[in-house]
Design a protein around this motif. Structure first.
Motif, short mmCIF file in Angstrom:
data_model
loop_
_atom_site.label_atom_id
_atom_site.label_comp_id
_atom_site.label_asym_id
_atom_site.label_seq_id
_atom_site.Cartn_x
_atom_site.Cartn_y
_atom_site.Cartn_z
N VAL A 1 0.85 -1.19 0.00
CA VAL A 1 0.00 0.00 0.00
C VAL A 1 0.89 1.24 0.00
CG1 VAL A 1 -1.71 1.33 1.30
CG2 VAL A 1 -1.89 -1.16 1.16
N MET A 2 0.53 2.22 -0.84
CA MET A 2 1.25 3.49 -0.91
C MET A 2 0.29 4.62 -0.50
SD MET A 2 3.12 2.98 -4.62
CE MET A 2 3.95 4.56 -4.55
N PRO A 3 0.33 5.07 0.77
CA PRO A 3 -0.55 6.17 1.17
C PRO A 3 -0.20 7.45 0.39
CG PRO A 3 0.29 5.02 3.09
CD PRO A 3 1.08 4.53 1.92
N PHE A 4 -1.21 8.05 -0.23
CA PHE A 4 -1.04 9.27 -1.03
C PHE A 4 -1.67 10.41 -0.24
CE2 PHE A 4 -2.35 11.95 -4.80
CZ PHE A 4 -1.07 12.24 -5.25
N LEU A 5 -0.84 11.32 0.26
CA LEU A 5 -1.28 12.43 1.10
C LEU A 5 -1.19 13.74 0.32
CD1 LEU A 5 -0.75 10.17 3.18
CD2 LEU A 5 0.17 11.92 4.72
N ALA A 6 -2.04 14.69 0.67
CA ALA A 6 -2.02 15.98 -0.01
C ALA A 6 -2.66 17.05 0.87
CB ALA A 6 -2.76 15.90 -1.34
N CYS A 7 -2.47 18.29 0.46
CA CYS A 7 -3.15 19.41 1.13
C CYS A 7 -3.08 20.64 0.23
CB CYS A 7 -2.52 19.72 2.48
SG CYS A 7 -0.82 20.30 2.41
N ALA A 8 -4.00 21.57 0.46
CA ALA A 8 -3.90 22.89 -0.17
C ALA A 8 -2.76 23.63 0.51
CB ALA A 8 -5.21 23.65 -0.01
N THR A 9 -2.04 24.44 -0.24
CA THR A 9 -0.90 25.13 0.37
C THR A 9 -1.35 26.09 1.47
OG1 THR A 9 -0.96 26.74 -1.46
CG2 THR A 9 0.60 24.91 -1.64
N ASP A 10 -2.58 26.60 1.38
CA ASP A 10 -3.10 27.48 2.43
C ASP A 10 -3.28 26.74 3.75
OD1 ASP A 10 -3.13 29.64 0.74
OD2 ASP A 10 -5.28 29.51 0.30
N ASP A 11 -3.35 25.41 3.70
CA ASP A 11 -3.60 24.61 4.91
C ASP A 11 -2.34 24.06 5.54
OD1 ASP A 11 -6.33 25.01 4.58
OD2 ASP A 11 -6.59 23.18 3.39
N ILE A 12 -1.17 24.36 4.96
CA ILE A 12 0.08 23.83 5.50
C ILE A 12 0.40 24.51 6.82
CG2 ILE A 12 2.55 23.56 5.13
CD1 ILE A 12 1.96 23.53 2.11
N ALA A 13 0.72 23.71 7.83
CA ALA A 13 1.08 24.24 9.15
C ALA A 13 2.60 24.36 9.24
CB ALA A 13 0.54 23.33 10.24
N PHE A 14 3.12 25.51 8.83
CA PHE A 14 4.55 25.75 8.97
C PHE A 14 4.87 26.07 10.42
CE2 PHE A 14 3.96 26.90 4.43
CZ PHE A 14 4.95 26.11 3.87
N ARG A 15 6.08 25.75 10.84
CA ARG A 15 6.49 26.09 12.21
C ARG A 15 6.55 27.60 12.37
NH1 ARG A 15 11.82 22.44 12.49
NH2 ARG A 15 11.81 23.17 10.33
N PRO A 16 6.00 28.13 13.48
CA PRO A 16 6.07 29.58 13.67
C PRO A 16 7.49 30.08 13.89
CG PRO A 16 5.20 28.49 15.63
CD PRO A 16 5.28 27.45 14.56
N ASP A 17 8.35 29.20 14.42
CA ASP A 17 9.74 29.59 14.69
C ASP A 17 10.69 28.61 14.01
OD1 ASP A 17 9.10 31.77 16.49
OD2 ASP A 17 8.47 30.21 17.90
N PRO A 18 10.88 28.75 12.69
CA PRO A 18 11.80 27.85 11.99
C PRO A 18 13.23 28.10 12.45
CG PRO A 18 11.15 29.67 10.57
CD PRO A 18 10.32 29.78 11.80
#
Length: 254
Positions: A102-119
């Motif tokens: 099985v190959m799980p295929f994941l995706a999201c809209a770029t507006d929904d990406i949770a970037f770290r607040p403090d990279p």
């Protein structure tokens, strides 16, 4: 996620594979009906395959391309979206592909990406071009704990200088310790080759690599992102906003 969105993402993935196969040394690509086939001559079945971006693959077209691929490489696969039909299962078995995963295929809209607040204040990730393809391939091999030569010519030639394909290395003390690859097709960024060498794991480098690919993809106009994930990487990607779109099925030699 809607069927239309899933179709778009699946097509973007196959387009990315097509683009890669057309620039990697010795690469080969072909189409029959809705089926697609791409060969990179890497020693991994998932990197030489017959695909169908639709949810109703045509076994006859898959069979024609499977015959061509099998003539060219010993390690190859058939990949379909969702649960494979009985016809596809039989087709794979006739070609000697009795291993199934099985190959799980994941995706999201770029507006929904949770970037770290403090990279990280100093990003240890940098872009690399074709002059460093050997360095990149060595780091990729170590990060995925693959046998020497497993990736073959995959990242050779002009691959890392090709529009829409961007390679990345993470470094510590001037030593490559991680890899990533971004592939932009049809306004969608595909995240590939996220790997960190065993000695550098657990320090957030996988997330830093992924975020770097995504930020650059967004800057280039992407409005969605996708990836295939391993069980180890899935919690990270889900914490970033990715969701399961579909489970794909891969048939390969046992």
């Amino acid at each position: 996620m809607s069927t239309t969105a899933a179709d778009r993402l699946a097509t973007a993935y196959v387009d990315a594979i097509a683009a890669l196969c057309q620039v990697t040394p010795k690469g080969w690509y072909a189409e029959r009906g809705t089926a697609r086939a791409g060969i990179t001559h890497a020693g991994l079945a998932s990197l030489n395959g017959v695909f169908d971006p639709t949810t109703d693959p045509d076994p006859e077209s898959l069979d024609e391309l499977a015959t061509e691929v099998a003539r060219q490489v010993p390690d190859w696969s058939i990949i379909v979206r969702g649960e494979a039909s009985a016809a596809v299962v039989d087709l794979a078995a006739r070609h000697g592909l009795r291993g199934r995963s099985v190959m799980p295929f994941l995706a999201c809209a770029t507006d929904d990406i949770a970037f770290r607040p403090d990279p990280p204040q100093q990003n240890p990730v940098r872009r690399v071009g074709a002059t460093e393809n050997d360095t990149y391939t060595d780091a990729l091999t170590q990060s995925f704990e693959a046998p020497e030569g497993a990736f073959g010519p995959l990242m050779g030639g002009a691959v890392l200088d090709t529009d829409g394909i961007t390679g990345y290395l993470a470094e510590e003390a001037d030593r490559p310790v991680g890899t990533a690859l971004g592939m932009l097709t049809s306004g969608v960024i595909g995240v590939f080759n996220i790997g960190v060498v065993p000695s550098a794991r657990g320090r957030g480098l996988g997330r830093t690599l992924t975020e770097t690919v995504l930020r650059d993809g967004i800057a280039a106009g992407a409005d969605a992102a996708y990836l295939h994930t391993s069980p180890m990487g899935r919690p990270l990607y889900e914490s970033m906003g990715f969701v399961l779109v579909e489970n794909w099925t891969m048939f390969a030699p046992r």
